[in-house]
Design an enzyme around this catalytic site. Structure first.
Site, PDB file in Angstrom:
ATOM      1  N   GLU A  81       0.845  -1.197   0.000  1.00  9.86           N
ATOM      2  CA  GLU A  81       0.000   0.000   0.000  1.00  9.86           C
ATOM      3  C   GLU A  81       0.879   1.245   0.000  1.00  9.86           C
ATOM      4  O   GLU A  81       0.420   2.340   0.285  1.00  9.86           O
ATOM      5  CB  GLU A  81      -0.953  -0.003   1.187  1.00  9.86           C
ATOM      6  CG  GLU A  81      -0.287  -0.110   2.533  1.00  9.86           C
ATOM      7  CD  GLU A  81      -1.284   0.004   3.680  1.00  9.86           C
ATOM      8  OE1 GLU A  81      -1.935   1.054   3.764  1.00  9.86           O
ATOM      9  OE2 GLU A  81      -1.390  -0.946   4.476  1.00  9.86           O
ATOM     10  N   CYS A 113      -3.053  -3.839   4.493  1.00 10.90           N
ATOM     11  CA  CYS A 113      -2.034  -4.824   4.898  1.00 10.90           C
ATOM     12  C   CYS A 113      -2.345  -6.235   4.391  1.00 10.90           C
ATOM     13  O   CYS A 113      -1.614  -7.178   4.702  1.00 10.90           O
ATOM     14  CB  CYS A 113      -1.905  -4.840   6.421  1.00 10.90           C
ATOM     15  SG  CYS A 113      -1.596  -3.212   7.118  1.00 10.90           S
ATOM     16  N   HIS A 238      -1.328 -10.769  12.047  1.00 17.95           N
ATOM     17  CA  HIS A 238      -0.864  -9.485  11.523  1.00 17.95           C
ATOM     18  C   HIS A 238      -0.572  -8.567  12.713  1.00 17.95           C
ATOM     19  O   HIS A 238      -1.393  -8.415  13.611  1.00 17.95           O
ATOM     20  CB  HIS A 238      -1.936  -8.872  10.617  1.00 17.95           C
ATOM     21  CG  HIS A 238      -1.666  -7.435  10.298  1.00 17.95           C
ATOM     22  ND1 HIS A 238      -0.500  -7.024   9.711  1.00 17.95           N
ATOM     23  CD2 HIS A 238      -2.399  -6.302  10.523  1.00 17.95           C
ATOM     24  CE1 HIS A 238      -0.524  -5.702   9.571  1.00 17.95           C
ATOM     25  NE2 HIS A 238      -1.662  -5.244  10.061  1.00 17.95           N
TER      26      HIS A 238
END
Ligand code: COA
Length: 394
Positions: A81, A113, A238
């Site tokens: 990104e 993400c 994550h």
């Protein structure tokens, strides 16, 4: 033989800023960053480093360990990104700098993400259809928030390259299972409008969105035939900051076992902490964060991983979450993906140096910034600046 991750490569930015130094410069109790957020340090790019240089370095690092493999790569995807252009993908720069063949499909995937995980899906299917060739998926990002903002200590940067091909399940580094569990929700928790230089983040709301997504993705994973989380030997979440992974583990524990948290701390230490340790020293690297944990786990545990089952959760704000799993093979037992070397090569930087490096990186982002003799990045590839609207790399 099945599609699998054959190996990993890692690239980190040149500098590391100690979060205790950042806390004292911002007048914040250092314990908030250390035990509240779980961070130790954050990666800071030097002028001459950008998403392209890190993505290409990670790709070159994994390809170096597999002589001849670059010529077999027929698909190169970058999950990011931190685009350097609205049309031209970072993947085409990686393709050039890593010396990939002309017969190659090359593109970026964006969903905050989550982009690299989406790219991996595509790449595993592609490898199954093209069993004699290899695919390269690179997760690469620079996490940047405002100076002095609440999110500032959760910055960082890094890239992880995953080399994919057909392999016996026992031989691969990691062989994914075909089923996953996904969950999408239209939320505005974090986004990057093109007219702003920094991300817009509703921090605490984003934590709730993440945890809702985890619950939805895990439920879908079970519906699709995935193993209950208690049967998975290691878990990766994550990690925008390590405290988020702690909250994610607590939510999963609660979903499986109810409110009784006895044993949860030991379980976190055994199944989550080994992979997460590296994220505490690097900070957020968006699309790369969960794969940095994978690299950290491989280097932390090596031989003992062989044959173990892994569960992972990838989250992209906006949002899309995915629970995935698979098994570690013999290649993981080697325990070497270049992470220790990348960490050791970093240089400490103080707060004034971090603010200066950040301003110098921003100053390079305009036409005419090109300088042939630019030094400072220190890594394998350098961003020399922009000339005639072309980003130039050496
Ligand atoms: N000592 C120890 N811990 C402390 C502390 C101190 N002096 N002061 C605060 N803390 C703890 C808080 O209790 C909290 O922990 P908890 O969430 O387990 O209760 C943690 O430190 C953070 O404190 P908080 O006041 O919530 O921080 P904040 O509002 O300044 O911002 C984020 C925290 C994560 C919201 C912010 O860094 C952010 O926006 N990050 C980017 C967005 C992000 O990463 N989202 C995640 C989902 S993608």
């Amino acid at each position: 033989m099945k599609p699998a991750v054959l190996d990993l490569g890692v690239a980190l930015p040149r500098y590391a800023l100690d979060l205790c130094d950042l806390a004292s410069a911002r007048g914040v109790d250092p314990a908030k960053y250390a035990s509240g957020l779980g961070g130790v340090a954050m990666g800071v790019p030097a002028p001459g480093e950008d998403t392209v240089t890190m993505a290409a370095s990670a790709a070159a690092s994994v390809l170096d360990r597999h002589p001849g493999a670059a010529a077999d790569v027929g698909l190169c995807i970058v999950g990011t990104e931190s685009a350097t252009d609205r049309a031209r993908p970072i993947a085409i720069e990686v393709h050039a700098l890593a010396g990939l063949p002309a017969e190659c499909s090359v593109f970026d995937v964006k969903h905050a993400c989550y982009g690299a995980t989406a790219g991996l899906h595509m790449a595993f299917l592609w490898v199954a259809a093209n069993p004699s060739r290899k695919a390269l998926v690179v997760a690469a990002d620079i996490a940047r928030y405002g100076i002095g903002s609440a999110a500032e200590p959760t910055q960082g940067a890094g890239a992880v390259a995953l080399l994919l091909g057909m392999a016996d399940e026992d031989e691969a580094l990691f062989a994914p299972w075909p089923m996953t569990g996904t969950h999408a929700a239209p939320v505005h928790d974090f986004w990057q409008p093109p007219y702003l230089r920094e991300a817009v983040v509703r921090g605490r709301y984003s934590i709730e969105c993440y945890l809702d997504s985890l619950a939805g993705a895990y439920a879908a994973w079970l519906r699709n035939g995935g193993l209950v989380e208690g049967s998975l030997d290691r878990l990766l979440f994550h990690s925008p900051f390590p405290g988020m992974a702690r909250k994610a583990h607590a939510r999963l524990w609660e979903l499986s076992r109810g409110a009784d948290a006895s044993g949860a701390a030991d379980d976190f230490a055994r199944r989550v902490a080994p992979g997460l340790a590296v994220n505490a020293g690097v900070g957020n690297c968006y699309a790369a964060a969960v794969y940095l944990s994978l690299a950290g786990l491989v280097e932390a545990e090596g031989a003992s991983l062989q044959g173990l089952c892994l569960g992972g959760f990838s989250y992209g704000s906006g949002s899309c979450g995915e629970f995935f799993g698979g098994r570690f093979g013999r290649r993981a037992a080697a325990g070497r993906v270049g992470l220790a070397e990348a960490l050791a090569a970093r240089e400490p930087i103080d707060v004034a140096g971090y603010e200066r490096a950040r301003a110098e990186c921003e100053a390079l982002e305009h036409d005419g910034s090109f300088r042939e003799d630019r030094t400072g990045a220190g890594g394998r590839f350098t961003f020399l600046g922009i000339r005639d609207h072309v980003r130039v790399y050496r």
